[in-house]
Design an enzyme around this catalytic site. Structure first.
Site, PDB file in Angstrom:
ATOM      1  N   ASP A  23       0.730  -1.363   0.270  1.00  0.00           N
ATOM      2  CA  ASP A  23       0.113   0.120   0.614  1.00  0.00           C
ATOM      3  C   ASP A  23       1.315   0.619  -0.005  1.00  0.00           C
ATOM      4  OD1 ASP A  23      -3.063   1.340   0.499  1.00  0.00           O
ATOM      5  OD2 ASP A  23      -1.568   1.974   2.446  1.00  0.00           O
ATOM      6  N   GLU A  30       1.713  -0.861  -5.017  1.00  0.00           N
ATOM      7  CA  GLU A  30       0.930   0.432  -5.868  1.00  0.00           C
ATOM      8  C   GLU A  30       1.694   1.706  -6.021  1.00  0.00           C
ATOM      9  OE1 GLU A  30      -3.370   2.226  -3.951  1.00  0.00           O
ATOM     10  OE2 GLU A  30      -2.021   2.542  -2.056  1.00  0.00           O
TER      11      GLU A  30
END
Length: 833
Positions: free
Chosen positions: A382, A418
């Site tokens: 993330d 990401e």
């Protein structure tokens, strides 16, 4: 036994003189580790003056049924040894609850919050007792009833946090062996992004006590569903132990998605079965490892979404539950001002500092543990730019990346970034080094743009786009993943192709809503992105959602008139994903049109809105079968999933270019046509020879008109139609589908034509003469072509508005070198099949 401290009490703790009886033989190995005689502990706290290990025995609290009193034994650790405090404590075994108390300078203006009244969770604890309870006790500084600083100059808080803190638990991390990893190649990988609870919370066939749990995910019903669908890897939203943000808790909400990490080693206890939670932390960990083992036995890899970019402790004035109380200057990024304040590159209040050896080591140790002892196959990072930051700058050769690439355990894992965060230079798609893959946001936006926002633009007479961006993304995004720099030349598999994910609209909502509808989040619809690239097809909401529809005739009319194009565009996006070079990923439930009623940021909604609704309408069953079919085609035909970038030239002695693009007439696209918005009818021809497969032809009509398309020159003149996005259901495409949206009195007469249109007589005569078919030859060419699901070079066929088709080129087994004979051979063989 500790007593409950009262607010008026001052600090009561001073360092104990009870020192650890033995040193830890290897202090660098942080955390709690079983030894022959007991448990060895190590914790990093460079600026602390003393660190105590607190061994705790729970006692019932008669005054607070939700709280626990602990009998506490404090042992002073040895050190510091290069910032590490350590000791070996004989006689304790798995199940022991523990925490740390740190002594040191109280200097908030310098970013130092040492307060021994706050018991701290070991950052390396493999299991925890529970989530913390949000009270003023969790703050190292004094706060008011709103949990805001009570004074301008932060004052040390005298309250003992023990009653409300999360505590570490010693566990056996190898209580049984986890089954071997499937180790699939990137080319064969299909990723299914899911939430542990949301996936099975309402899934019938699973015992109610297992629904929404780790065990429910590993239930045979779930596993068989994933296998039948064609999934090879499940990517789980965070399962690291979490602690929801104070503003959510104060409003009765929770961070349902889990992007508020409390511990990088301990699994989230609330996703375990109630039985495991009652049995204790060891049972919770065993349930997680058992889940991974059963998925491995089914050939399914398990990826974790991990949040190393920030922690649950919040910003400068946040809670002190772990890292902030141990060594905040080494674990977090600060602006080094006066007062010293945390830098927020994540939008979550704090940023983990990956210029620090300790932060990098914490992440690598955590990854190594989950991959090695829990058996996890891969990780999705993330806000992955943060882990490669040297403060303001992103570094391709950052120690984080070097460490993963050279680690013997992590180098064999699938690593997915990401590729953005909220800091400066925060968008880095395509810039992560090998062996990383990236979430390809440019792919997402291109596919949505071509089928949805460009469709809406055409309806309203506005500017649409040519095929350049679409073709680039379908071809594997070489502009991002091909490079002369070796570590950046990663191949098309490094592109994680997705159209929808947990963050944003579901696929069904993309065709149903123009605007977000996040009222359930309690933030006045201000949260979530406004850049959805969606199209409601001229009616906002309602039409593809729910088991009951309004009795309003106007609503029913909209259902019938709008639904066919909405469903076709759903299938268009699925078909595009299936033929694209790269690694496909999709959101759980998108395969059957699951909706979140227009909520594009349901991160704090732990309710049916966020759980998959497994009650399918007929159109949902048809969509599911379409997705199954497309994924099966992709698995069976490597030409649909190339693992190298195309050159546009023949390779390996092939006579056909590895990839070529054509207009509707079958002519090669000219340079000017790529960006021409009038050129939204294109054909892609991909040679199957490099993979020993059939050739692939894809026809795309991105206009709002029916068009005529002529196949391009190829190895064979005959192309077999294997899928058309106008088909509502590939298994019933040979007859009019009885498909219905579930609206009483309305059955939608979807067209399910699989046979080619009857060709014009002059075209048939011309083709017959060309190949030498004469009266009495026994072959009626017009009947053959009109009765078979084929298209033939030299004969146009009609395509519906906003649709796509997938063909395989049938090549004769023994090419004669005579195009006429080869054409007849192919037609005869197809007819015979």
């Amino acid at each position: 036994m500790t007593k409950k401290p009262q607010p008026e009490e001052g600090p009561t703790f001073t360092p104990t003189e009870d020192f650890a009886p033995e040193p830890k033989l290897d202090p660098h190995r942080l955390g709690a580790h079983l030894t022959d005689s007991g448990v060895a502990f190590s914790v990093y706290a460079r600026q602390a003056t003393a660190v105590e290990l607190c061994l705790l025995s729970p006692q019932d609290d008669p005054d607070d049924p939700d709280g626990v009193l602990y009998e506490e034994r404090r042992i002073r650790l040895l050190g510091p040894f290069r910032g590490i405090w350590h000791g070996n404590i004989p006689g304790i075994r798995p199940g022991q609850i523990y925490g740390y108390r740190c002594y040191g300078p109280w200097d908030p203006n310098a970013g130092l919050f040492y307060n021994p009244q706050k018991i701290l969770l070991d950052p390396y604890a493999k299991a925890i007792t529970k989530s913390p309870r949000l009270t003023p006790r969790l703050y190292a500084h004094q706060v008011n009833d709103k949990l805001e600083p009570a004074t301008r100059e932060l004052k040390l808080d005298p309250l003992d946090s023990l009653p409300d803190a999360a505590l570490g638990v010693v566990v056996n991390t190898q209580s049984f062996p986890v089954s071997d990893k499937p180790r699939r190649s990137w080319r064969d990988t299909v990723i299914y992004e899911a939430h542990v609870k949301g996936l099975t919370r309402t899934l019938s066939g699973i015992p109610p006590d297992l629904q929404g749990t780790y065990a429910g995910l590993a239930n045979p019903v779930t596993i068989q569903y994933l296998k039948d669908l064609g999934v090879t890897a499940i990517e789980l939203l965070p399962i690291h132990a979490k602690f929801s943000e104070p503003f959510l808790q104060e409003n009765g909400r929770t961070n349902y998605w889990g992007y508020s990490t409390l511990s990088y080693f301990a699994p989230e206890p609330s996703y375990a079965t109630e039985y495991a939670q009652r049995q204790g932390p060891q049972a919770v960990l065993d349930e997680v490892r058992g889940m991974v083992s059963l998925l491995h036995q089914a050939g399914i890899e398990v990826f974790l979404d991990v949040v190393y970019n920030h922690t649950a402790e919040g910003g400068t004035h946040g809670t002190s539950v772990s890292l902030r109380g141990l060594d905040p200057q080494r674990y977090y990024v600060w602006d080094h001002g006066s007062p010293n304040r945390m830098v927020d590159y994540t939008g979550c209040g704090n940023t983990v500092d990956f210029t620090s050896n300790e932060a990098v080591g914490l992440m690598l140790d955590s990854l190594r543990y989950w991959a090695g002892e829990v058996g996890i196959d891969g990780f999705r990072f993330d806000l992955g730019v943060t882990i490669g930051r040297n403060r303001e700058q992103f570094a391709v050769r950052h120690p984080s990346f070097v460490g993963m690439a050279t680690d013997p355990i992590l180098a064999g894992c699938k690593l997915i970034a990401e590729p953005w965060d909220m800091g400066p230079n925060g968008w880095q798609t395509g810039n992560f080094p090998s062996p990383f893959a990236d979430w390809n946001d440019r792919y997402r936006d291109a596919i949505r743009g071509f089928w949805l926002t460009d469709g809406a633009a055409q309806v309203h007479g506005r500017h649409a786009h040519g095929p350049h961006e679409l073709a680039t993304r379908i071809s594997g995004s070489a502009d991002f993943y091909s490079s002369i720099v070796p570590e950046l030349n990663r191949g098309p598999g490094a592109s994680i192709n997705f159209i929808a994910a947990h963050d944003g609209f579901t696929l069904a909502d993309l065709v149903t809503y123009n605007h977000k509808h996040n009222e359930a989040n309690g933030e006045n619809n201000h949260d979530g992105t406004n850049n959805n690239n969606s199209w409601n097809h001229e009616y906002e909401g309602h039409v593809l959602r729910g088991l009951q529809y309004s009795d309003d005739p106007k609503v029913l009319e909209e259902v019938v008139s709008i639904a066919p194009l909405r469903l076709r565009n759903l299938r268009n996006m699925w078909g595009t994903l299936a033929i694209s070079a790269g690694t496909p990923m999709f959101l759980a439930g998108d395969e059957f049109g699951n909706s979140q009623e227009g909520n594009n940021n349901a991160y704090c909604v732990d309710a049916p809105l966020s759980w998959l609704d497994w009650r399918w309408l007929p159109w949902q069953k048809a969509l599911h079968e379409t997705v199954q079919y497309l994924l099966r085609l992709r698995a069976d035909h490597p030409v649909m999933r190339p693992d190298s970038f195309a050159s546009g030239m023949p390779v390996q002695g092939d006579k056909l270019a590895d990839l070529s693009w054509y207009d509707r007439t079958g002519a090669a696209l000219t340079p000017g046509a790529w960006h021409d918005p009038r050129n939204r009818v294109v054909q892609m021809l991909r040679s199957g020879a490099p993979w020993g497969d059939v050739d692939l032809l894809v026809m795309i009509n991105g206009t709002m008109d029916q068009v005529e398309v002529n196949p391009p020159p190829a190895r064979s003149r005959v192309f077999r139609l294997v899928w058309d996005s106008t088909w509502p259901n590939p298994t019933n495409r040979s007859e009019e589908s009885p498909d219905s949206l579930g609206v009483p009195g309305y059955d939608l007469p979807f067209s399910a034509l699989t046979k080619g249109e009857k060709p014009p007589a002059e075209a048939v005569d011309r083709l017959a003469a060309e190949v030498g078919v004469t009266p009495g030859s026994g072959l009626r060419l017009a009947e053959v072509i009109s009765e078979l699901p084929v298209t033939v070079r030299g004969m146009t066929s009609k395509m519906e508005a906003m649709s796509m088709r997938i063909f395989f080129a049938e090549v004769p087994e023994n090419p004669s070198g005579n195009a006429k004979i080869d054409l007849l051979n192919v037609l005869k063989r197809v007819q015979g099949e």
